[in-house]
Every structure is written in structure tokens, then in C-alpha cells.
Design a protein around this motif. Structure first.
Motif, PDB file in Angstrom:
ATOM      1  N   LEU A 174      -2.493 -66.633   2.167  1.00  0.00           N
ATOM      2  CA  LEU A 174      -1.831 -66.778   3.458  1.00  0.00           C
ATOM      3  C   LEU A 174      -2.205 -65.619   4.371  1.00  0.00           C
ATOM      4  N   LEU A 175      -2.289 -64.424   3.811  1.00  0.00           N
ATOM      5  CA  LEU A 175      -2.738 -63.230   4.503  1.00  0.00           C
ATOM      6  C   LEU A 175      -3.095 -62.207   3.434  1.00  0.00           C
ATOM      7  N   PRO A 176      -3.774 -61.126   3.764  1.00  0.00           N
ATOM      8  CA  PRO A 176      -4.104 -60.126   2.748  1.00  0.00           C
ATOM      9  C   PRO A 176      -2.842 -59.605   2.056  1.00  0.00           C
ATOM     10  N   GLY A 177      -2.881 -59.586   0.736  1.00  0.00           N
ATOM     11  CA  GLY A 177      -1.723 -59.151  -0.027  1.00  0.00           C
ATOM     12  C   GLY A 177      -0.715 -60.244  -0.295  1.00  0.00           C
ATOM     13  N   PHE A 178      -0.996 -61.475   0.129  1.00  0.00           N
ATOM     14  CA  PHE A 178      -0.115 -62.632  -0.086  1.00  0.00           C
ATOM     15  C   PHE A 178      -0.997 -63.753  -0.618  1.00  0.00           C
ATOM     16  N   SER A 179      -1.197 -63.757  -1.938  1.00  0.00           N
ATOM     17  CA  SER A 179      -2.017 -64.793  -2.548  1.00  0.00           C
ATOM     18  C   SER A 179      -1.138 -65.950  -3.000  1.00  0.00           C
ATOM     19  N   VAL A 180      -1.776 -67.066  -3.328  1.00  0.00           N
ATOM     20  CA  VAL A 180      -1.055 -68.303  -3.647  1.00  0.00           C
ATOM     21  C   VAL A 180      -1.615 -68.867  -4.950  1.00  0.00           C
ATOM     22  N   ARG A 181      -0.716 -69.137  -5.884  1.00  0.00           N
ATOM     23  CA  ARG A 181      -1.088 -69.723  -7.168  1.00  0.00           C
ATOM     24  C   ARG A 181      -0.570 -71.159  -7.209  1.00  0.00           C
ATOM     25  N   LEU A 182      -1.443 -72.105  -7.479  1.00  0.00           N
ATOM     26  CA  LEU A 182      -1.040 -73.509  -7.569  1.00  0.00           C
ATOM     27  C   LEU A 182      -0.699 -73.874  -9.011  1.00  0.00           C
ATOM     28  N   VAL A 183       0.408 -74.578  -9.179  1.00  0.00           N
ATOM     29  CA  VAL A 183       0.788 -75.134 -10.479  1.00  0.00           C
ATOM     30  C   VAL A 183       1.177 -76.593 -10.264  1.00  0.00           C
ATOM     31  N   HIS A 184       1.067 -77.404 -11.318  1.00  0.00           N
ATOM     32  CA  HIS A 184       1.150 -78.843 -11.138  1.00  0.00           C
ATOM     33  C   HIS A 184       2.109 -79.534 -12.110  1.00  0.00           C
ATOM     34  N   GLY A 185       2.782 -78.807 -12.974  1.00  0.00           N
ATOM     35  CA  GLY A 185       3.642 -79.427 -13.966  1.00  0.00           C
ATOM     36  C   GLY A 185       4.969 -79.913 -13.408  1.00  0.00           C
ATOM     37  N   HIS A 186       5.572 -79.101 -12.529  1.00  0.00           N
ATOM     38  CA  HIS A 186       6.851 -79.505 -11.936  1.00  0.00           C
ATOM     39  C   HIS A 186       6.646 -80.642 -10.949  1.00  0.00           C
ATOM     40  N   THR A 187       5.701 -80.451 -10.067  1.00  0.00           N
ATOM     41  CA  THR A 187       5.300 -81.450  -9.086  1.00  0.00           C
ATOM     42  C   THR A 187       3.873 -81.120  -8.694  1.00  0.00           C
ATOM     43  N   GLU A 188       3.187 -82.027  -8.047  1.00  0.00           N
ATOM     44  CA  GLU A 188       1.793 -81.807  -7.713  1.00  0.00           C
ATOM     45  C   GLU A 188       1.616 -80.632  -6.751  1.00  0.00           C
ATOM     46  N   SER A 189       0.788 -79.652  -7.151  1.00  0.00           N
ATOM     47  CA  SER A 189       0.329 -78.573  -6.269  1.00  0.00           C
ATOM     48  C   SER A 189       1.465 -77.752  -5.662  1.00  0.00           C
ATOM     49  N   MET A 190       2.429 -77.362  -6.487  1.00  0.00           N
ATOM     50  CA  MET A 190       3.443 -76.409  -6.045  1.00  0.00           C
ATOM     51  C   MET A 190       2.785 -75.051  -5.838  1.00  0.00           C
ATOM     52  N   MET A 191       3.161 -74.353  -4.770  1.00  0.00           N
ATOM     53  CA  MET A 191       2.534 -73.094  -4.390  1.00  0.00           C
ATOM     54  C   MET A 191       3.456 -71.918  -4.723  1.00  0.00           C
ATOM     55  N   LEU A 192       2.958 -70.967  -5.516  1.00  0.00           N
ATOM     56  CA  LEU A 192       3.727 -69.790  -5.888  1.00  0.00           C
ATOM     57  C   LEU A 192       3.117 -68.557  -5.231  1.00  0.00           C
ATOM     58  N   PRO A 193       3.834 -67.889  -4.347  1.00  0.00           N
ATOM     59  CA  PRO A 193       3.323 -66.660  -3.749  1.00  0.00           C
ATOM     60  C   PRO A 193       3.315 -65.506  -4.745  1.00  0.00           C
ATOM     61  N   VAL A 194       2.256 -64.729  -4.704  1.00  0.00           N
ATOM     62  CA  VAL A 194       2.172 -63.472  -5.442  1.00  0.00           C
ATOM     63  C   VAL A 194       1.838 -62.402  -4.412  1.00  0.00           C
ATOM     64  N   ILE A 195       2.778 -61.477  -4.227  1.00  0.00           N
ATOM     65  CA  ILE A 195       2.746 -60.579  -3.060  1.00  0.00           C
ATOM     66  C   ILE A 195       2.588 -59.130  -3.504  1.00  0.00           C
ATOM     67  N   ASP A 196       1.648 -58.411  -2.891  1.00  0.00           N
ATOM     68  CA  ASP A 196       1.501 -56.976  -3.133  1.00  0.00           C
ATOM     69  C   ASP A 196       2.658 -56.248  -2.455  1.00  0.00           C
ATOM     70  N   TYR A 197       3.395 -55.456  -3.244  1.00  0.00           N
ATOM     71  CA  TYR A 197       4.586 -54.809  -2.693  1.00  0.00           C
ATOM     72  C   TYR A 197       4.845 -53.497  -3.418  1.00  0.00           C
ATOM     73  N   LYS A 198       4.809 -52.431  -2.661  1.00  0.00           N
ATOM     74  CA  LYS A 198       5.122 -51.093  -3.176  1.00  0.00           C
ATOM     75  C   LYS A 198       4.304 -50.752  -4.417  1.00  0.00           C
ATOM     76  N   GLY A 199       3.008 -51.044  -4.331  1.00  0.00           N
ATOM     77  CA  GLY A 199       2.095 -50.670  -5.394  1.00  0.00           C
ATOM     78  C   GLY A 199       2.094 -51.599  -6.594  1.00  0.00           C
ATOM     79  N   ARG A 200       2.839 -52.690  -6.535  1.00  0.00           N
ATOM     80  CA  ARG A 200       2.885 -53.659  -7.626  1.00  0.00           C
ATOM     81  C   ARG A 200       2.783 -55.067  -7.039  1.00  0.00           C
ATOM     82  N   LYS A 201       3.037 -56.071  -7.865  1.00  0.00           N
ATOM     83  CA  LYS A 201       3.044 -57.446  -7.384  1.00  0.00           C
ATOM     84  C   LYS A 201       4.404 -58.081  -7.672  1.00  0.00           C
ATOM     85  N   LEU A 202       4.894 -58.840  -6.699  1.00  0.00           N
ATOM     86  CA  LEU A 202       6.093 -59.632  -6.869  1.00  0.00           C
ATOM     87  C   LEU A 202       5.692 -61.095  -6.830  1.00  0.00           C
TER      88      LEU A 202
END
Length: 280
Positions: A174-202
Motif C-alpha cells: 500500500l505504501l513503503p513499510g505497509f506490505s500486504v499478505r494474501l491468504v485464502h482459507g477464510h475467504t478468497e484473497s483476504m489481505m493482511l497488513p504487515v506494518i513496519d513500526y518502531k523497529g519491528r513489524k506489526l
């Protein structure tokens, strides 16, 4: 970048449905049910301040459905989307981006509201771009019989009609430091954000792991359309989170907002649990 937890309230869902094949003798110790076998769950969203962008991840169940609809879900608690945004110093018009993990009603219902005279629907965030992806949008707008009750057209179609809808491509951030992981088990192509925050990832877990109680890999919701796929996706996600020292953010846990992870003899489990504003 700054992150805020947004409380849109609690609702109730059947405990057996939320824990799938896990016996009630086990899951009732994790989230005690009421006399109707219903458990309380949060609808917790995330607000991301990133430069000149203000990104809201999911937005709860909304308030435009009728009393009969809400009567199924026993809304409770003091949380409210507008009030929670205001408590952080913002209004709906300040939101620049609405990131929708998926289009089930408890995740996107706040996207659309009635207009002032209740004659038509309009975007609740008038200046925002709404983000989904093409595969999930098609899945939601041409729903299968199993999920049809979760994909409400009044939550979804007005987004496209308003001209505010955009699609992320697979692998696109979506923007630098905001990546998106797709998963498909719950529903097709659910998007999970993984965000760089305070030196780690949330990592925002959405419905891959709705609560801390769902960390064990076999604890998969009966709502998942492809439960065996969910098993593999959860295992891979938890390994990446553990190896990367990620913090997890839970959308539906009734109490716990965030936790770190640890390896145990039973698998990857919760370590420290804390509220987002306690992050150090």
C-alpha cells in the motif's frame, strides 16, 4: 508512522462456529459462552498515520442495518467508530485510505452510511480511497451460498458506485513499510497488513487468527471456506512471525489487542500481551 487501536464495539457469535472442530469442553475455557452458546468478540480496527495519509484498516459492523439484523449479533460495549476516531483527534473526513482486509459485514459495514435524509447510501469516509483486490471483490460480489449472508450488497456495491474503489495487485504494497499478505482459507484473497513500526513489524491478523485463543494451528473457525488451507496458512504465518519477531494485532479478541510470540512444547504461543499504546 503512528498507530492507533480503534474500538468499534463488541458483538456475539456462536462459540462452536468460532472454534470449528475444537470441543466445547476446551474452547469454553478460552472464551466462556452465555446461555445461548454465544461468545463476545471485539471489532477492533487499526488507524495508521503515515506522512500525509491516514489509513483505517477495517471499520466494524456499521449502523445502517435494521433491528432484526442487529438482533442476531447482540451488539454491546461502549465502543463506537466515530467516537473512537474523535478520541484520537480525527473525523471521518480526515481518512485518506480505507483498507479492507475482506468484505464480510463485521469488517466493512462501517464503510457505507445512509445520507442525511436516508434516501440512499454514501461513503462514510468521503475523502478516502477504498482498497480491496480484484479476486476478493469478484468473490464478494458474486457470492457462494455459504458466504452470501456475510457479503451484504449494501456494504459493498456503493463503494464501487461512488468511484472511491481501488484494487491492490498481488505483491503490491500500500505504501513503503505497509506490505500486504494474501491468504485464502477464510475467504478468497483476504489481505493482511504487515506494518513496519518502531523497529519491528506489526501484523494485523484479521480472520486468519481472530483472537489469541486461535493461535494453535488446528483452531480454525467453521466459517472458513477452506479449513485445510487455513491450517497451512496459519502455520506459515506463525513461523514467519516468530522468526521475524513480529507483534500480532487481533481484530476480534475480546480483551487482548496485541501479543508477542514464543516457542513452547505445544507450538508457537502467546508471550507478552499488551495494548497497542503500551508498545515499547
Amino acid at each position: 508512522m503512528k498507530l492507533h487501536s480503534i474500538d468499534t464495539g463488541h458483538f456475539k457469535l456462536d462459540g462452536g462456529a468460532m472454534f470449528g472442530v475444537v470441543p466445547k469442553t476446551i474452547w469454553q475455557k478460552l472464551n466462556p459462552p452465555d446461555e445461548n452458546n454465544l461468545c463476545s468478540w471485539a471489532m477492533r480496527c487499526l488507524l495508521v498515520e503515515a506522512g500525509d495519509r491516514l489509513i483505517l484498516i477495517d471499520n466494524g459492523i456499521g449502523d445502517k442495518q435494521d433491528a432484526r439484523f442487529f438482533g442476531h449479533y447482540y451488539l454491546h460495549g461502549s465502543g463506537n467508530l466515530s467516537r473512537s476516531l474523535q478520541s484520537k483527534g480525527f473525523q471521518e473526513a480526515d481518512i485518506t485510505d480505507v483498507f479492507l482486509t475482506h468484505l464480510h459485514f463485521d469488517h466493512c459495514g462501517g464503510s457505507i452510511r445512509w445520507n442525511s435524509d436516508r434516501t440512499k447510501f454514501e461513503p462514510a469516509f468521503p475523502n478516502a480511497t477504498y482498497w480491496s483486490n480484484e479476486k476478493h471483490w469478484q468473490w464478494a460480489t458474486q457470492p457462494n451460498a455459504r458466504e452470501k449472508a456475510s457479503f451484504l450488497k449494501e456494504n459493498i456495491l456503493p463503494i464501487e458506485e461512488s468511484g472511491h474503489l481501488r484494487f491492490l495487485k498481488e505483491g503490491e504494497d500500500l505504501l513503503p513499510g505497509f506490505s500486504v499478505r494474501l491468504v485464502h482459507g477464510h475467504t478468497e484473497s483476504m489481505m493482511l497488513p504487515v506494518i513496519d513500526y518502531k523497529g519491528r513489524k506489526l501484523a494485523y491478523c484479521a480472520d486468519l487468527m481472530p483472537s489469541v485463543a486461535h493461535l494453535p494451528v488446528p483452531y480454525v473457525m467453521a466459517y472458513d471456506t477452506r479449513p485445510l488451507l487455513s491450517l497451512g496458512e496459519k502455520a506459515a504465518f506463525l513461523e514467519d512471525a516468530m522468526n521475524g519477531n513480529w507483534t500480532l494485532f487481533f481484530e476480534h479478541d475480546p480483551v487482548i489487542e496485541c501479543c508477542n510470540l514464543q516457542r513452547t512444547e505445544k507450538g508457537i504461543r502467546q508471550a507478552e500481551a499488551f495494548d497497542l499504546d503500551q508498545w515499547v
